[in-house]
Design a protein around this motif. Structure first.
Motif, short mmCIF file in Angstrom:
data_model
loop_
_atom_site.label_atom_id
_atom_site.label_comp_id
_atom_site.label_asym_id
_atom_site.label_seq_id
_atom_site.Cartn_x
_atom_site.Cartn_y
_atom_site.Cartn_z
N ALA A 1 115.01 38.46 107.48
CA ALA A 1 113.65 37.98 107.22
C ALA A 1 112.95 38.88 106.20
CB ALA A 1 112.85 37.91 108.52
N LEU A 2 113.19 40.18 106.29
CA LEU A 2 112.61 41.10 105.32
C LEU A 2 113.18 40.84 103.92
CD1 LEU A 2 110.73 43.47 104.82
CD2 LEU A 2 112.62 45.00 105.40
N LEU A 3 114.47 40.59 103.85
CA LEU A 3 115.10 40.25 102.57
C LEU A 3 114.53 38.94 102.02
CD1 LEU A 3 117.26 40.92 100.45
CD2 LEU A 3 118.88 39.64 101.84
N ILE A 4 114.36 37.95 102.89
CA ILE A 4 113.78 36.67 102.47
C ILE A 4 112.35 36.88 101.97
CG2 ILE A 4 112.96 34.43 103.31
CD1 ILE A 4 115.44 34.42 105.16
N ALA A 5 111.59 37.75 102.63
CA ALA A 5 110.22 38.03 102.18
C ALA A 5 110.23 38.64 100.78
CB ALA A 5 109.53 38.97 103.17
N ALA A 6 111.15 39.55 100.53
CA ALA A 6 111.25 40.17 99.20
C ALA A 6 111.62 39.13 98.14
CB ALA A 6 112.26 41.31 99.22
N ILE A 7 112.55 38.25 98.47
CA ILE A 7 112.92 37.18 97.54
C ILE A 7 111.73 36.26 97.29
CG2 ILE A 7 114.36 35.11 97.28
CD1 ILE A 7 116.56 36.68 98.84
N ALA A 8 110.99 35.96 98.34
CA ALA A 8 109.82 35.09 98.21
C ALA A 8 108.77 35.72 97.29
CB ALA A 8 109.21 34.82 99.60
#
Length: 148
Positions: A125-132
């Motif tokens: 989820a943290l990785l997805i947040a960074a991508i977002a």
């Protein structure tokens, strides 16, 4: 479904008069919302509540879970950025990895346990947040560059 969006994505954007950059910003916001919901979930690892079917992967129609707004945004953006060959290859690789994980989910869950699964979910989820955030920044950068 992702391949359909990969090939029809640009036409859909054209029909609605959208640029890839506005779609990138919108997709980034949606991805950010999803990741914040995962990161801020207050579910304790010791809770033994009945889990929702979505969290177990036992959903009659899995398309909304596997081909959601984030995946569609990424596919359309990758098509614009890297071309159709790379996008198709990426979709096929992700499909294969997803199939393997879902096929052997019980063994994976036995190895990870509930706490391990939660840790991996939060890290992703943290990785997805960074991508977002990167999607949003890229889209904003293109809009600001075009308006100058």
């Amino acid at each position: 479904m992702l391949l359909i969006f990969a090939f029809l994505g640009q036409e859909i954007l054209t029909i609605f008069g959208l640029s890839i950059f506005s779609f990138e910003i919108a997709g980034g916001i949606l991805l950010l919302i999803v990741s914040v919901r995962i990161l801020s979930s207050s579910k304790s690892t010791h809770d033994e509540d009945v889990e929702s079917p979505e969290s177990l992967g036992a959903v009659p129609i899995a398309i909304p879970l596997l081909v959601g707004p984030g995946a569609i945004t990424t596919t359309i953006f990758n098509l614009q950025s890297y071309g159709s060959a790379v996008t198709i290859l990426a979709v096929i690789v992700v499909l294969a990895i997803t199939w393997l994980i879902l096929r052997y989910i019980n063994a994976v869950y036995r190895v990870l346990g509930k706490t391990g699964a939660l840790v991996i979910a939060r890290a992703m989820a943290l990785l997805i947040a960074a991508i977002a955030v990167q999607y949003i920044l890229n889209g904003m950068t293109h809009y600001l560059t075009a308006s100058i």
